[in-house]
Design a protein around this motif. Structure first.
Motif, PDB file in Angstrom:
ATOM      1  N   ARG A  50      28.036   9.276  -8.017  1.00 55.74           N
ATOM      2  CA  ARG A  50      27.186   8.651  -9.042  1.00 55.74           C
ATOM      3  C   ARG A  50      26.463   7.428  -8.496  1.00 55.74           C
ATOM      4  O   ARG A  50      25.370   7.099  -8.948  1.00 55.74           O
ATOM      5  N   GLU A  51      27.060   6.752  -7.538  1.00 54.28           N
ATOM      6  CA  GLU A  51      26.381   5.633  -6.874  1.00 54.28           C
ATOM      7  C   GLU A  51      25.226   6.146  -6.011  1.00 54.28           C
ATOM      8  O   GLU A  51      24.187   5.493  -5.910  1.00 54.28           O
ATOM      9  N   ILE A  52      25.411   7.315  -5.410  1.00 50.75           N
ATOM     10  CA  ILE A  52      24.388   7.885  -4.533  1.00 50.75           C
ATOM     11  C   ILE A  52      23.233   8.472  -5.341  1.00 50.75           C
ATOM     12  O   ILE A  52      22.068   8.194  -5.055  1.00 50.75           O
ATOM     13  N   PHE A  53      23.539   9.310  -6.333  1.00 45.95           N
ATOM     14  CA  PHE A  53      22.516  10.025  -7.098  1.00 45.95           C
ATOM     15  C   PHE A  53      21.743   9.080  -8.011  1.00 45.95           C
ATOM     16  O   PHE A  53      22.258   8.066  -8.460  1.00 45.95           O
ATOM     17  N   ALA A  64      32.969  17.399  -0.303  1.00 49.70           N
ATOM     18  CA  ALA A  64      32.521  16.953   1.018  1.00 49.70           C
ATOM     19  C   ALA A  64      32.333  18.191   1.906  1.00 49.70           C
ATOM     20  O   ALA A  64      32.970  19.215   1.670  1.00 49.70           O
ATOM     21  N   THR A  65      31.489  18.192   2.834  1.00 45.49           N
ATOM     22  CA  THR A  65      30.611  17.091   3.152  1.00 45.49           C
ATOM     23  C   THR A  65      29.312  17.214   2.360  1.00 45.49           C
ATOM     24  O   THR A  65      28.868  18.297   2.027  1.00 45.49           O
ATOM     25  N   PHE A  66      28.754  16.034   2.097  1.00 49.51           N
ATOM     26  CA  PHE A  66      27.474  15.946   1.409  1.00 49.51           C
ATOM     27  C   PHE A  66      26.578  15.018   2.200  1.00 49.51           C
ATOM     28  O   PHE A  66      27.016  13.967   2.664  1.00 49.51           O
ATOM     29  N   ASN A  67      25.308  15.400   2.346  1.00 50.64           N
ATOM     30  CA  ASN A  67      24.332  14.561   3.043  1.00 50.64           C
ATOM     31  C   ASN A  67      23.011  14.575   2.293  1.00 50.64           C
ATOM     32  O   ASN A  67      22.637  15.604   1.720  1.00 50.64           O
ATOM     33  N   CYS A  68      22.321  13.438   2.317  1.00 54.51           N
ATOM     34  CA  CYS A  68      20.999  13.347   1.699  1.00 54.51           C
ATOM     35  C   CYS A  68      20.158  12.332   2.461  1.00 54.51           C
ATOM     36  O   CYS A  68      20.657  11.591   3.297  1.00 54.51           O
ATOM     37  N   ASP A  69      18.852  12.298   2.125  1.00 51.96           N
ATOM     38  CA  ASP A  69      17.916  11.368   2.761  1.00 51.96           C
ATOM     39  C   ASP A  69      17.722  10.079   1.985  1.00 51.96           C
ATOM     40  O   ASP A  69      17.293   9.085   2.543  1.00 51.96           O
ATOM     41  N   TYR A  70      17.968  10.107   0.679  1.00 51.95           N
ATOM     42  CA  TYR A  70      17.716   8.929  -0.149  1.00 51.95           C
ATOM     43  C   TYR A  70      18.773   8.807  -1.243  1.00 51.95           C
ATOM     44  O   TYR A  70      19.361   7.762  -1.439  1.00 51.95           O
ATOM     45  N   GLY A  71      19.016   9.877  -1.961  1.00 56.43           N
ATOM     46  CA  GLY A  71      20.040   9.897  -2.995  1.00 56.43           C
ATOM     47  C   GLY A  71      19.506   9.583  -4.375  1.00 56.43           C
ATOM     48  O   GLY A  71      19.775  10.296  -5.332  1.00 56.43           O
ATOM     49  N   LYS A  72      18.730   8.515  -4.485  1.00 55.40           N
ATOM     50  CA  LYS A  72      18.231   8.090  -5.797  1.00 55.40           C
ATOM     51  C   LYS A  72      17.221   9.068  -6.380  1.00 55.40           C
ATOM     52  O   LYS A  72      16.921   9.020  -7.568  1.00 55.40           O
ATOM     53  N   ASN A  73      16.695   9.987  -5.569  1.00 52.78           N
ATOM     54  CA  ASN A  73      15.765  11.012  -6.058  1.00 52.78           C
ATOM     55  C   ASN A  73      16.493  12.269  -6.537  1.00 52.78           C
ATOM     56  O   ASN A  73      15.842  13.242  -6.908  1.00 52.78           O
ATOM     57  N   ILE A  74      17.821  12.256  -6.521  1.00 48.67           N
ATOM     58  CA  ILE A  74      18.598  13.423  -6.958  1.00 48.67           C
ATOM     59  C   ILE A  74      19.061  13.183  -8.394  1.00 48.67           C
ATOM     60  O   ILE A  74      19.728  12.181  -8.681  1.00 48.67           O
ATOM     61  N   PHE A  80      27.577  19.922 -13.308  1.00 48.99           N
ATOM     62  CA  PHE A  80      27.057  20.260 -11.979  1.00 48.99           C
ATOM     63  C   PHE A  80      28.223  20.397 -11.017  1.00 48.99           C
ATOM     64  O   PHE A  80      29.093  19.531 -10.956  1.00 48.99           O
ATOM     65  N   LEU A  81      28.238  21.478 -10.262  1.00 50.16           N
ATOM     66  CA  LEU A  81      29.313  21.746  -9.303  1.00 50.16           C
ATOM     67  C   LEU A  81      28.711  22.191  -7.988  1.00 50.16           C
ATOM     68  O   LEU A  81      27.906  23.121  -7.949  1.00 50.16           O
ATOM     69  N   SER A  82      29.086  21.501  -6.906  1.00 47.74           N
ATOM     70  CA  SER A  82      28.652  21.953  -5.588  1.00 47.74           C
ATOM     71  C   SER A  82      29.851  22.113  -4.675  1.00 47.74           C
ATOM     72  O   SER A  82      30.767  21.292  -4.682  1.00 47.74           O
ATOM     73  N   ASN A  83      29.822  23.175  -3.905  1.00 52.88           N
ATOM     74  CA  ASN A  83      30.856  23.470  -2.939  1.00 52.88           C
ATOM     75  C   ASN A  83      30.594  22.664  -1.666  1.00 52.88           C
ATOM     76  O   ASN A  83      29.754  21.774  -1.643  1.00 52.88           O
ATOM     77  N   TYR A  84      31.296  22.988  -0.593  1.00 52.50           N
ATOM     78  CA  TYR A  84      31.246  22.234   0.658  1.00 52.50           C
ATOM     79  C   TYR A  84      29.887  22.299   1.346  1.00 52.50           C
ATOM     80  O   TYR A  84      29.178  23.283   1.264  1.00 52.50           O
ATOM     81  N   ASN A  85      29.559  21.208   2.043  1.00 45.97           N
ATOM     82  CA  ASN A  85      28.429  21.146   2.967  1.00 45.97           C
ATOM     83  C   ASN A  85      27.063  21.295   2.309  1.00 45.97           C
ATOM     84  O   ASN A  85      26.215  22.047   2.772  1.00 45.97           O
ATOM     85  N   LEU A  86      26.829  20.539   1.263  1.00 44.77           N
ATOM     86  CA  LEU A  86      25.525  20.507   0.607  1.00 44.77           C
ATOM     87  C   LEU A  86      24.659  19.436   1.272  1.00 44.77           C
ATOM     88  O   LEU A  86      25.108  18.303   1.468  1.00 44.77           O
ATOM     89  N   THR A  87      23.433  19.817   1.622  1.00 45.49           N
ATOM     90  CA  THR A  87      22.453  18.870   2.145  1.00 45.49           C
ATOM     91  C   THR A  87      21.238  18.899   1.238  1.00 45.49           C
ATOM     92  O   THR A  87      20.686  19.971   0.969  1.00 45.49           O
ATOM     93  N   ILE A  88      20.836  17.724   0.744  1.00 46.29           N
ATOM     94  CA  ILE A  88      19.632  17.598  -0.070  1.00 46.29           C
ATOM     95  C   ILE A  88      18.743  16.547   0.590  1.00 46.29           C
ATOM     96  O   ILE A  88      19.079  15.365   0.602  1.00 46.29           O
ATOM     97  N   LEU A  89      17.637  17.002   1.160  1.00 38.93           N
ATOM     98  CA  LEU A  89      16.675  16.071   1.737  1.00 38.93           C
ATOM     99  C   LEU A  89      15.719  15.669   0.623  1.00 38.93           C
ATOM    100  O   LEU A  89      14.696  16.307   0.397  1.00 38.93           O
ATOM    101  N   ASP A  90      16.093  14.617  -0.072  1.00 40.39           N
ATOM    102  CA  ASP A  90      15.411  14.197  -1.298  1.00 40.39           C
ATOM    103  C   ASP A  90      14.383  13.100  -1.060  1.00 40.39           C
ATOM    104  O   ASP A  90      14.369  12.087  -1.742  1.00 40.39           O
ATOM    105  N   ILE A  91      13.488  13.338  -0.142  1.00 37.63           N
ATOM    106  CA  ILE A  91      12.382  12.409   0.047  1.00 37.63           C
ATOM    107  C   ILE A  91      11.554  12.360  -1.241  1.00 37.63           C
ATOM    108  O   ILE A  91      11.131  11.317  -1.689  1.00 37.63           O
ATOM    109  N   ALA A  92      11.330  13.527  -1.847  1.00 32.68           N
ATOM    110  CA  ALA A  92      10.723  13.633  -3.177  1.00 32.68           C
ATOM    111  C   ALA A  92      11.836  13.945  -4.172  1.00 32.68           C
ATOM    112  O   ALA A  92      12.954  14.301  -3.785  1.00 32.68           O
ATOM    113  N   PRO A  93      11.564  13.857  -5.471  1.00 32.90           N
ATOM    114  CA  PRO A  93      12.602  14.126  -6.467  1.00 32.90           C
ATOM    115  C   PRO A  93      13.155  15.551  -6.413  1.00 32.90           C
ATOM    116  O   PRO A  93      12.410  16.510  -6.179  1.00 32.90           O
TER     117      PRO A  93
END
Length: 186
Positions: A50-53, A64-74, A80-93
């Motif tokens: 919640r701090e990231i999104f 885990a693991t989770f990776n993103c580019d910004y976080g605040k655009n997610i 919402f449920l995500s399994n392991y190794n989600l990557t969201i490159l959230d340069i845009a929303p």
């Protein structure tokens, strides 16, 4: 315009810009902190995500693991449920509806690079938002590309590469993904 202004406007921007790099470094630090939390401490994981999104519904679970580019655009909806190794490159929303399940090893990209050599050598990038509707199940190893909108009640088969918009109430799969068949609305 600053590079961040160009980014926000959907124009080509220099991804080496210090302000752009600072956002990415902050996200990397927060993701590292999230990924270090033991799976036996789900409340701490949820607090960190919640701090990231940018925003979440009441029930959110990210493994885990989770990776993103910004976080605040997610932005994710309720349940919402995500399994392991989600990557969201959230340069845009990246806007994700309610009751969405994400399989393991899924990648969601909002950023692209030029097809020209001078553009790539100039470290240019362009961001386009991704929107995912309600009641969507994204299978394992799915890739969702920049600018895609996925409708409601969609199932994306494992390994699909989504390059175009997806209508409501369908099963899609393949590379590139295409409609396999309609789904019942309820």
């Amino acid at each position: 315009m600053t590079e961040l202004e160009k980014l926000a406007a959907g124009d080509w921007y220099d991804f080496r810009d210090p302000a752009v790099a600072q956002r990415k470094a902050r996200a990397a630090k927060l993701c590292q902190e999230f990924n270090a939390i033991p799976a036996t401490e789900p409340d701490r994981q949820t607090a960190k995500i919640r701090e990231i999104f940018g925003s979440t519904g009441q029930r959110v679970s990210v493994q885990a693991t989770f990776n993103c580019d910004y976080g605040k655009n997610i932005h994710v909806g309720e349940d919402f449920l995500s399994n392991y190794n989600l990557t969201i490159l959230d340069i845009a929303p990246v806007n994700i509806g309610a009751h969405v399940m994400v399989g393991p090893n899924v990648d969601i990209y909002t950023v692209n690079h030029p097809l020209t050599v001078p553009g790539r050598r100039g470290y240019l990038a362009k961001a386009q938002p991704v929107t995912i509707g309600h009641d969507v199940w994204i299978g394992g190893k799915v890739t969702i590309n920049p600018g895609v909108t996925i409708g409601n009640n969609v199932v994306i088969a494992s390994g699909a590469v989504v390059t175009h918009d997806v209508p409501d109430n369908v099963l899609i799969g393949g590379v590139p993904a295409k409609v396999i068949r309609p789904l019942a609305e309820k």
